[in-house]
Design a protein around this motif. Sequence first.
Motif, PDB file in Angstrom:
ATOM      1  N   LEU A   3       0.832  -1.193   0.000  1.00 48.70           N
ATOM      2  CA  LEU A   3       0.000   0.000   0.000  1.00 48.70           C
ATOM      3  C   LEU A   3       0.872   1.250   0.000  1.00 48.70           C
ATOM      4  N   ARG A   7      -2.527   5.859   0.541  1.00 52.31           N
ATOM      5  CA  ARG A   7      -3.646   4.931   0.745  1.00 52.31           C
ATOM      6  C   ARG A   7      -3.712   4.469   2.203  1.00 52.31           C
ATOM      7  N   GLU A  28      -5.995  -3.965   1.683  1.00 54.23           N
ATOM      8  CA  GLU A  28      -6.580  -2.809   2.347  1.00 54.23           C
ATOM      9  C   GLU A  28      -7.474  -3.239   3.499  1.00 54.23           C
TER      10      GLU A  28
END
Length: 63
Positions: A3, A7, A28
């Motif tokens: 990531l 983000r 995520e």
Amino acid sequence: MTLSSYRMHRIYLAATMGYDLGSDDPEELSYYNKIRKDMEDMKKDSVKKGIPLSFEISQENDK
């Protein structure tokens, strides 16, 4: 794929403010769930406020 810091920050904000993530990306989701779990663990820990008093120390100084 890792990531990006952007983000990660967006996921952190969503987790701390109580919003849903709105993504199906497993990486995520795992980061989001990790933050939520850490927040729940912090809520369970008691916070000790004030100055701890120890009378043993004051008695040793009086001698």
